[in-house]
Design an enzyme around this catalytic site. Structure first.
Site, short mmCIF file in Angstrom:
data_model
loop_
_atom_site.label_atom_id
_atom_site.label_comp_id
_atom_site.label_asym_id
_atom_site.label_seq_id
_atom_site.Cartn_x
_atom_site.Cartn_y
_atom_site.Cartn_z
N ALA A 1 0.87 -1.18 0.00
CA ALA A 1 0.00 0.00 0.00
C ALA A 1 0.90 1.23 0.00
CB ALA A 1 -0.88 -0.02 1.23
N GLY B 1 0.68 -4.97 1.29
CA GLY B 1 -0.40 -5.14 0.30
C GLY B 1 0.08 -5.86 -0.95
N GLU C 1 -0.15 -9.37 -0.13
CA GLU C 1 -1.58 -9.73 -0.11
C GLU C 1 -2.15 -9.88 -1.51
OE1 GLU C 1 -2.27 -6.41 2.58
OE2 GLU C 1 -3.27 -7.80 3.95
N GLU D 1 3.28 -4.86 8.15
CA GLU D 1 2.36 -3.81 8.59
C GLU D 1 2.43 -3.45 10.06
OE1 GLU D 1 1.56 -6.28 6.56
OE2 GLU D 1 0.23 -5.61 4.96
N1 DAK Z 1 4.57 3.30 -0.48
C1 DAK Z 1 4.95 4.46 -1.09
N2 DAK Z 1 6.16 4.63 -1.65
C2 DAK Z 1 7.02 3.60 -1.60
C3 DAK Z 1 6.70 2.37 -0.98
C4 DAK Z 1 5.39 2.23 -0.40
N3 DAK Z 1 4.95 1.10 0.17
N4 DAK Z 1 7.75 1.55 -1.08
C5 DAK Z 1 8.70 2.23 -1.74
N5 DAK Z 1 8.26 3.48 -2.05
C6 DAK Z 1 8.95 4.52 -2.78
C7 DAK Z 1 10.04 5.17 -1.92
O1 DAK Z 1 9.51 6.15 -1.09
C8 DAK Z 1 10.93 5.74 -3.01
O2 DAK Z 1 10.33 6.90 -3.52
P1 DAK Z 1 11.23 8.22 -3.84
O3 DAK Z 1 11.85 8.60 -2.55
O4 DAK Z 1 12.24 7.74 -4.86
O5 DAK Z 1 10.26 9.22 -4.38
C9 DAK Z 1 10.86 4.69 -4.12
O6 DAK Z 1 9.65 3.96 -3.88
C10 DAK Z 1 12.01 3.71 -4.08
O7 DAK Z 1 12.07 3.14 -2.81
P2 DAK Z 1 13.41 3.13 -1.91
O8 DAK Z 1 14.28 4.28 -2.24
O9 DAK Z 1 12.99 2.95 -0.48
O10 DAK Z 1 14.10 1.78 -2.46
P3 DAK Z 1 15.09 0.82 -1.65
O11 DAK Z 1 15.64 -0.12 -2.66
O12 DAK Z 1 16.06 1.60 -0.81
O13 DAK Z 1 14.14 0.01 -0.64
C11 DAK Z 1 12.16 -1.25 -0.01
C12 DAK Z 1 13.16 -0.85 -1.15
C13 DAK Z 1 11.02 -2.03 -0.65
C14 DAK Z 1 12.90 -2.16 0.97
C15 DAK Z 1 11.67 0.02 0.70
O14 DAK Z 1 11.21 0.94 -0.29
C16 DAK Z 1 10.58 -0.25 1.67
O15 DAK Z 1 10.80 -0.75 2.77
N6 DAK Z 1 9.35 0.14 1.28
C17 DAK Z 1 8.20 0.03 2.14
C18 DAK Z 1 7.72 -1.38 2.11
C19 DAK Z 1 6.58 -1.59 3.07
O16 DAK Z 1 6.70 -1.40 4.30
N7 DAK Z 1 5.45 -2.02 2.50
C20 DAK Z 1 4.30 -2.31 3.29
C21 DAK Z 1 3.45 -1.11 3.26
S1 DAK Z 1 2.10 -1.31 4.37
C22 DAK Z 1 -5.24 -1.30 4.00
C23 DAK Z 1 -5.02 -2.55 3.71
C24 DAK Z 1 -3.74 -2.98 3.47
C25 DAK Z 1 -2.70 -2.14 3.61
C26 DAK Z 1 -2.94 -0.85 3.93
C27 DAK Z 1 -4.21 -0.42 4.09
N8 DAK Z 1 -6.53 -0.88 4.27
C28 DAK Z 1 -7.43 -1.84 4.79
C29 DAK Z 1 -6.87 0.48 4.05
C30 DAK Z 1 -1.38 -2.60 3.40
C31 DAK Z 1 -0.38 -2.01 4.02
C32 DAK Z 1 0.94 -2.06 3.44
O17 DAK Z 1 1.16 -2.56 2.38
#
Ligand code: DAK
Length: 264
Positions: free
Chosen positions: A77, A122, A125, A145
């Site tokens: 997400a 997500g 998921e 998450e």
């Molecule tokens: N969201 C937004 N932007 C993201 C992102 C994300 N999940 N993941 C990466 N990016 C963006 C980064 O901010 C960066 O953007 P810029 O700064 O270049 O503008 C770009 O993608 C490249 O990422 P990195 O520079 O961080 O790249 P790295 O190789 O250094 O790291 C990484 C890659 C995948 C390890 C890292 O980006 C990371 O940890 N990303 C977050 C992953 C994460 O925690 N994903 C889970 C998100 S929580 C819901 C239901 C479900 C959900 C939510 C709501 N509802 C019921 C409403 C689900 C929740 C989730 O998925």
């Protein structure tokens, strides 16, 4: 307050690319490579419409979902978007996310996730909502998450446990630990692991293997498995009896059986 309405610039952005091939395979690509294919409301909305379109297209026999680029299937997400939204917008995001995942899970044709890198939150998921997961060697899957102060919200708490078992799902969700492709294969989180350059070809090969079978029989099988795992064994078997009988209504079944008998 963040708006759930896309801006004009965002409206023009095609976040989901659908390639319909002549062999009946459709490839759906999340096209937001600069954000590692993170899914904001627009990505989810376009994914949902793509599924509606594919559901009604009889030429399409199997679907592959993947991410653009070589780094991410989907990083989940959109955290930036989520950080700004109100509770009501969060509800809308959740509702649409659930609907999109359920559309994939219940699509009237098989869906293969070609997991080409990070599948986090997500993104994981989304892969779980698909019927089959093929991962590239660089794939990394996780439900991180809880570290962000939320629980998995697009079916992770439900589908992960059904796929890898309750104890493993609890470990992965409580710790948020990342799992590489090899471990994912060993716990049944993915069906197969291949080299990244072969990922799409291998996914297409499996999709073709499925597509050469009876469309109705595959469709009924998917429905029976999905409904059956939610039911007690007798209900599941009763459904199977009806589903099996339904296959006899299709002329394709006679042709396929005759082909075998006539050694064609
Ligand atoms: N969201 C937004 N932007 C993201 C992102 C994300 N999940 N993941 C990466 N990016 C963006 C980064 O901010 C960066 O953007 P810029 O700064 O270049 O503008 C770009 O993608 C490249 O990422 P990195 O520079 O961080 O790249 P790295 O190789 O250094 O790291 C990484 C890659 C995948 C390890 C890292 O980006 C990371 O940890 N990303 C977050 C992953 C994460 O925690 N994903 C889970 C998100 S929580 C819901 C239901 C479900 C959900 C939510 C709501 N509802 C019921 C409403 C689900 C929740 C989730 O998925």
């Amino acid at each position: 307050m963040a708006s759930s309405q896309p801006t004009n610039q965002q409206q023009q952005q095609q976040y989901i690319l659908v390639e319909k091939r002549d062999d009946g395979i459709a490839i759906v690509r999340i096209n937001r490579q600069e954000k590692l294919n993170a899914m904001n409301l627009d990505v989810i909305a376009q994914l949902s419409s793509a599924m509606d379109n594919l559901a009604s297209d009889e030429q399409v026999k199997a679907v592959i979902v993947t991410g653009t680029g070589e780094k991410a299937f989907s990083a989940g997400a959109d955290i930036e978007y989520m950080s700004k939204i109100s509770p009501l917008e969060a509800e809308e995001y959740a509702r649409r996310g659930h609907a999109a995942m359920s559309k994939i899970e219940n699509l009237n044709k098989p869906v293969i996730a070609a997991v080409n890198g990070y599948a986090l939150g997500g993104g994981c998921e989304l892969a779980l909502a698909c019927d089959i997961r093929i991962a590239s060697k660089n794939a990394v899957l996780a439900q991180p998450e809880v570290g962000l102060g939320i629980c998995p919200g697009w079916g992770g708490t439900q589908r992960l446990a059904r796929i890898v078992g309750v104890a493993r799902a609890k470990e992965l969700i409580f710790t948020g630990r990342r799992v590489n492709a090899e471990e994912a294969l060993s716990i049944g989180l993915v069906n197969k692991v291949v080299e990244l350059p072969q990922l799409l070809d291998e996914s297409i090969a499996m999709a073709k293997e499925i597509a050469k079978n009876s469309t109705l029989a595959v469709r009924v099988s998917k429905m029976l498995i999905n409904r059956g795992v939610e039911s007690d064994i007798n209900t599941g078997l009763a459904l199977e009896l009806w589903g099996w009988s339904l296959c006899f209504t299709h002329p394709d079944r006679v042709e396929r059986m005759n082909r075998f008998l006539q050694k064609r």
